[in-house]
Design a protein around this motif. Structure first.
Motif, PDB file in Angstrom:
ATOM      1  N   TYR A  17      -7.654   4.298  12.430  1.00 54.14           N
ATOM      2  CA  TYR A  17      -7.029   5.060  11.350  1.00 54.14           C
ATOM      3  C   TYR A  17      -5.742   4.393  10.883  1.00 54.14           C
ATOM      4  N   PRO A  18      -5.409   4.531   9.598  1.00 56.20           N
ATOM      5  CA  PRO A  18      -4.150   3.960   9.118  1.00 56.20           C
ATOM      6  C   PRO A  18      -2.951   4.662   9.767  1.00 56.20           C
ATOM      7  N   LEU A  19      -2.063   3.883  10.313  1.00 62.67           N
ATOM      8  CA  LEU A  19      -0.873   4.387  10.994  1.00 62.67           C
ATOM      9  C   LEU A  19      -1.229   5.411  12.083  1.00 62.67           C
ATOM     10  N   TYR A  20      -2.416   5.279  12.654  1.00 64.23           N
ATOM     11  CA  TYR A  20      -2.919   6.163  13.729  1.00 64.23           C
ATOM     12  C   TYR A  20      -2.979   7.625  13.292  1.00 64.23           C
ATOM     13  N   ASP A  21      -3.144   7.854  12.010  1.00 67.80           N
ATOM     14  CA  ASP A  21      -3.174   9.203  11.448  1.00 67.80           C
ATOM     15  C   ASP A  21      -4.622   9.669  11.300  1.00 67.80           C
ATOM     16  N   TYR A  26     -10.012   7.621   5.576  1.00 75.17           N
ATOM     17  CA  TYR A  26     -10.293   6.210   5.354  1.00 75.17           C
ATOM     18  C   TYR A  26      -9.699   5.406   6.504  1.00 75.17           C
ATOM     19  N   CYS A  27     -10.219   4.203   6.698  1.00 73.83           N
ATOM     20  CA  CYS A  27      -9.835   3.398   7.868  1.00 73.83           C
ATOM     21  C   CYS A  27      -8.620   2.515   7.598  1.00 73.83           C
ATOM     22  N   LYS A  28      -8.165   1.862   8.648  1.00 77.29           N
ATOM     23  CA  LYS A  28      -6.991   0.997   8.554  1.00 77.29           C
ATOM     24  C   LYS A  28      -7.220  -0.202   7.641  1.00 77.29           C
ATOM     25  N   HIS A  29      -8.472  -0.622   7.479  1.00 73.86           N
ATOM     26  CA  HIS A  29      -8.781  -1.756   6.615  1.00 73.86           C
ATOM     27  C   HIS A  29      -8.726  -1.376   5.137  1.00 73.86           C
ATOM     28  N   CYS A  30      -8.788  -0.096   4.851  1.00 77.79           N
ATOM     29  CA  CYS A  30      -8.757   0.402   3.472  1.00 77.79           C
ATOM     30  C   CYS A  30      -7.401   0.978   3.107  1.00 77.79           C
ATOM     31  N   ASN A  32      -3.074   0.546   2.687  1.00 73.93           N
ATOM     32  CA  ASN A  32      -1.914  -0.319   2.487  1.00 73.93           C
ATOM     33  C   ASN A  32      -1.003  -0.169   3.697  1.00 73.93           C
ATOM     34  N   LYS A  33       0.024  -0.975   3.775  1.00 72.61           N
ATOM     35  CA  LYS A  33       0.945  -0.926   4.916  1.00 72.61           C
ATOM     36  C   LYS A  33       1.618   0.425   5.076  1.00 72.61           C
ATOM     37  N   ASP A  34       1.795   1.158   3.962  1.00 73.14           N
ATOM     38  CA  ASP A  34       2.443   2.472   4.040  1.00 73.14           C
ATOM     39  C   ASP A  34       1.454   3.596   4.359  1.00 73.14           C
TER      40      ASP A  34
END
Length: 79
Positions: A17-21, A26-30, A32-34
């Protein structure tokens, strides 16, 4: 198990998950850095490049293939 709405990747671990959220769909590959989701054009460009490199595809064929695949996913059906 959740599937990424933007690329279809199974998200089975918190690290997916993006930022472990885990509230994101959507996944970390999809992301942005924020932590916000990338645009359709960004995903199309990155997937096109990946197909060109990993499958030795012509750019036009890779882009068409990426477009067809992305349009089947929930995040991009309305695009």
């Amino acid at each position: 198990m959740k599937m990424c709405i933007a690329c279809g990747m199974p998200m089975t671990q918190i690290a997916d998950y993006p930022l472990y959220d885990i509230s994101k769909n959507y996944c970390k590959h999809c992301a942005n850095k924020d932590g916000t989701m990338k645009t359709f054009d960004e995903k199309l460009a990155s997937l096109t490049l990946r197909y060109m490199q990993s499958h030795d595809m012509d750019c036009a064929i890779a882009k068409h293939t990426a477009y067809v695949i992305l349009k089947k996913l929930p995040a991009w059906k309305q695009k």
